[in-house]
Design a protein around this motif. Structure first.
Motif, PDB file in Angstrom:
ATOM      1  N   GLY A  18      29.092 -63.615 -11.830  1.00 45.72           N
ATOM      2  CA  GLY A  18      30.485 -64.033 -11.774  1.00 45.72           C
ATOM      3  C   GLY A  18      30.737 -65.117 -12.805  1.00 45.72           C
ATOM      4  O   GLY A  18      29.887 -65.990 -13.019  1.00 45.72           O
ATOM      5  N   LEU A  19      31.890 -65.062 -13.454  1.00 46.22           N
ATOM      6  CA  LEU A  19      32.296 -66.081 -14.419  1.00 46.22           C
ATOM      7  C   LEU A  19      33.704 -66.538 -14.069  1.00 46.22           C
ATOM      8  O   LEU A  19      34.635 -65.733 -14.060  1.00 46.22           O
ATOM      9  CB  LEU A  19      32.262 -65.526 -15.844  1.00 46.22           C
ATOM     10  CG  LEU A  19      32.892 -66.408 -16.932  1.00 46.22           C
ATOM     11  CD1 LEU A  19      32.116 -67.713 -17.098  1.00 46.22           C
ATOM     12  CD2 LEU A  19      32.976 -65.655 -18.272  1.00 46.22           C
ATOM     13  N   VAL A  20      33.848 -67.825 -13.768  1.00 49.63           N
ATOM     14  CA  VAL A  20      35.172 -68.394 -13.509  1.00 49.63           C
ATOM     15  C   VAL A  20      35.493 -69.346 -14.643  1.00 49.63           C
ATOM     16  O   VAL A  20      34.843 -70.383 -14.804  1.00 49.63           O
ATOM     17  CB  VAL A  20      35.219 -69.128 -12.156  1.00 49.63           C
ATOM     18  CG1 VAL A  20      36.626 -69.698 -11.924  1.00 49.63           C
ATOM     19  CG2 VAL A  20      34.844 -68.191 -11.021  1.00 49.63           C
ATOM     20  N   ILE A  21      36.476 -68.970 -15.475  1.00 48.69           N
ATOM     21  CA  ILE A  21      36.862 -69.797 -16.611  1.00 48.69           C
ATOM     22  C   ILE A  21      38.165 -70.516 -16.309  1.00 48.69           C
ATOM     23  O   ILE A  21      38.949 -70.098 -15.466  1.00 48.69           O
ATOM     24  CB  ILE A  21      36.981 -68.967 -17.903  1.00 48.69           C
ATOM     25  CG1 ILE A  21      37.961 -67.814 -17.724  1.00 48.69           C
ATOM     26  CG2 ILE A  21      35.621 -68.460 -18.346  1.00 48.69           C
ATOM     27  CD1 ILE A  21      38.197 -67.017 -18.995  1.00 48.69           C
ATOM     28  N   SER A  22      38.401 -71.591 -17.048  1.00 45.34           N
ATOM     29  CA  SER A  22      39.534 -72.457 -16.742  1.00 45.34           C
ATOM     30  C   SER A  22      40.870 -71.873 -17.171  1.00 45.34           C
ATOM     31  O   SER A  22      41.883 -72.072 -16.506  1.00 45.34           O
ATOM     32  CB  SER A  22      39.332 -73.820 -17.405  1.00 45.34           C
ATOM     33  OG  SER A  22      38.096 -74.384 -16.996  1.00 45.34           O
ATOM     34  N   ASP A  23      40.889 -71.155 -18.312  1.00 42.26           N
ATOM     35  CA  ASP A  23      42.168 -70.642 -18.802  1.00 42.26           C
ATOM     36  C   ASP A  23      41.903 -69.508 -19.786  1.00 42.26           C
ATOM     37  O   ASP A  23      41.504 -69.743 -20.929  1.00 42.26           O
ATOM     38  CB  ASP A  23      42.961 -71.755 -19.488  1.00 42.26           C
ATOM     39  CG  ASP A  23      44.334 -71.283 -19.978  1.00 42.26           C
ATOM     40  OD1 ASP A  23      44.713 -70.127 -19.684  1.00 42.26           O
ATOM     41  OD2 ASP A  23      45.025 -72.075 -20.646  1.00 42.26           O
ATOM     42  N   VAL A  24      42.137 -68.280 -19.369  1.00 43.19           N
ATOM     43  CA  VAL A  24      41.849 -67.126 -20.219  1.00 43.19           C
ATOM     44  C   VAL A  24      42.772 -67.072 -21.434  1.00 43.19           C
ATOM     45  O   VAL A  24      42.449 -66.415 -22.437  1.00 43.19           O
ATOM     46  CB  VAL A  24      41.960 -65.826 -19.396  1.00 43.19           C
ATOM     47  CG1 VAL A  24      43.414 -65.482 -19.112  1.00 43.19           C
ATOM     48  CG2 VAL A  24      41.245 -64.675 -20.079  1.00 43.19           C
ATOM     49  N   MET A  25      43.917 -67.766 -21.398  1.00 41.05           N
ATOM     50  CA  MET A  25      44.827 -67.786 -22.535  1.00 41.05           C
ATOM     51  C   MET A  25      44.366 -68.735 -23.638  1.00 41.05           C
ATOM     52  O   MET A  25      44.872 -68.688 -24.755  1.00 41.05           O
ATOM     53  CB  MET A  25      46.238 -68.175 -22.079  1.00 41.05           C
ATOM     54  CG  MET A  25      46.872 -67.181 -21.118  1.00 41.05           C
ATOM     55  SD  MET A  25      47.066 -65.544 -21.864  1.00 41.05           S
ATOM     56  CE  MET A  25      48.346 -65.900 -23.060  1.00 41.05           C
TER      57      MET A  25
END
Length: 358
Positions: free
Chosen positions: A63-70
């Motif tokens: 799993g990868l949770v990133i802060s802001d895909v934009m």
């Protein structure tokens, strides 16, 4: 679709033998293994990943949770994570927190419910109870780019201290003395660290960072625009705006242009987190570049080490200054050398180059 029973019948072996071959068990003879693999190829058999995960207690999914895909930085980070994971035999499920702690927790909860083997997180805040509980429960986890102080989880990140010093030296050499900063969220380690590094670098040249030259942003373009408008309204505006994030830098550029001002003739602009867009702005923007791709790959390797029982290792890689035209040109080909900053580093921004954690 062919089943494992079809493969067994085609190869003339038992279902158990097929299972042992597919799981690379050493007890199968070379002849039986060859027949099973040939049958798999002929029938186009694909193992049931869900059933296999129930037997082995592994899903080979991260799993990868990133802060802001934009944010282009996190887009590049996610791409490198997926590529390295695929090379190591893992797939990746990505969740976008959009800089919201509640959305971050939503993704973490869902990923844990899917029985992922390990979790990569770029925390949006100082640490949610859900994430802390998962770390304490032994969930294989690695923090990437940002981290939660005091939590025993490997961290893979870039250290921009030297690059910030190089930036301030560059600005000082160009004659700039009134330097302002657009900070990121105070709840993030990167938001705190970049301001501390900038303040320390200014101090080395006998310069202060007044409160009026420190603006609070949120790593979004709108906040960069808002803070820069406030700087431009001051009786004595700064000569330089340093945005601690690429999107805030773009917002700052919008605010400067909206006032009819020019970069760098009227005000200089620099950013943390170089992106490809910066070579296409007018003028191209001076920025601190992080080794984003290598950070993503190193984070996956650290997480897989933890999953597979090897000692995981925190990794800190250096960032570097990329000089372009947004801060001005030297007055001559031989600019005067700025004074050397003191050798001591502030504890707030210093971190080891590499360290091991369990």
């Amino acid at each position: 679709m062919a089943s494992i029973k079809d493969v067994a019948a085609e190869a003339g072996v038992s279902v158990a033998t097929v299972s042992r071959v597919l799981n690379d068990h050493p007890s199968v003879s070379a002849d039986a293994r060859a027949r099973v693999l040939a049958a798999v190829e002929v029938l186009g058999y694909r193992p049931n990943a869900v059933a296999r995960s129930l037997r082995t207690d592994q899903t080979h999914t991260l799993g990868l949770v990133i802060s802001d895909v934009m944010n282009p930085y996190f887009t590049e980070l996610a791409r490198s994570v997926e590529e390295e994971a695929r090379a190591l035999g893992y797939s990746v499920i990505i969740g976008n927190a959009d800089e919201r702690p509640d959305l971050q927790d939503h993704h973490v909860r869902n990923l844990l419910d899917r029985r992922i083997d390990g979790l990569l997180v770029s925390p949006t805040d100082g640490g949610s109870p859900l994430m802390l509980d998962a770390a304490r429960a032994g969930t294989p986890m690695v923090f990437v780019d940002r981290w939660i102080p005091g939590v025993d989880v490997p961290v893979v990140r870039a250290d921009g201290l030297e690059a910030v010093r190089d930036l301030v030296a560059h600005l000082h050499g160009l004659g700039h003395r009134r330097l302002a900063i657009i900070a990121g969220p105070a709840a993030t380690t990167t938001g705190q660290e970049r301001v501390a590094a900038f303040r320390e670098a200014l101090h080395a040249y006998g310069l202060d960072l007044p409160d009026v030259y420190t603006g609070q942003g949120d790593f979004q373009a709108d906040s960069g625009r808002r803070v820069t408008e406030g700087f431009l309204d001051l009786p004595e505006p700064p000569e330089v705006v340093f945005a601690t994030d690429n999107l805030m830098a773009l917002g700052a550029l919008d605010a400067i242009r909206a006032r009819g001002l020019r970069v760098p003739e009227d005000i200089a602009l620099a950013a943390f987190d170089d992106i490809r867009w910066f070579v296409h702005t007018d003028p191209p923007i001076t920025a601190i570049a992080q080794p984003t791709g290598e950070l993503g790959r190193a984070a996956v390797r650290a997480l897989v080490d933890r999953i597979e029982g090897r000692p995981p290792e925190s990794v800190t890689l250096p960032a570097r200054l990329v000089v372009r035209r947004s801060c001005g040109e030297p007055a001559s080909s031989e600019p005067s050398a700025p004074p050397e900053p003191p050798p001591a580093q502030s504890p707030a921004v210093r971190s080891p180059v590499r360290r091991s954690q369990s």
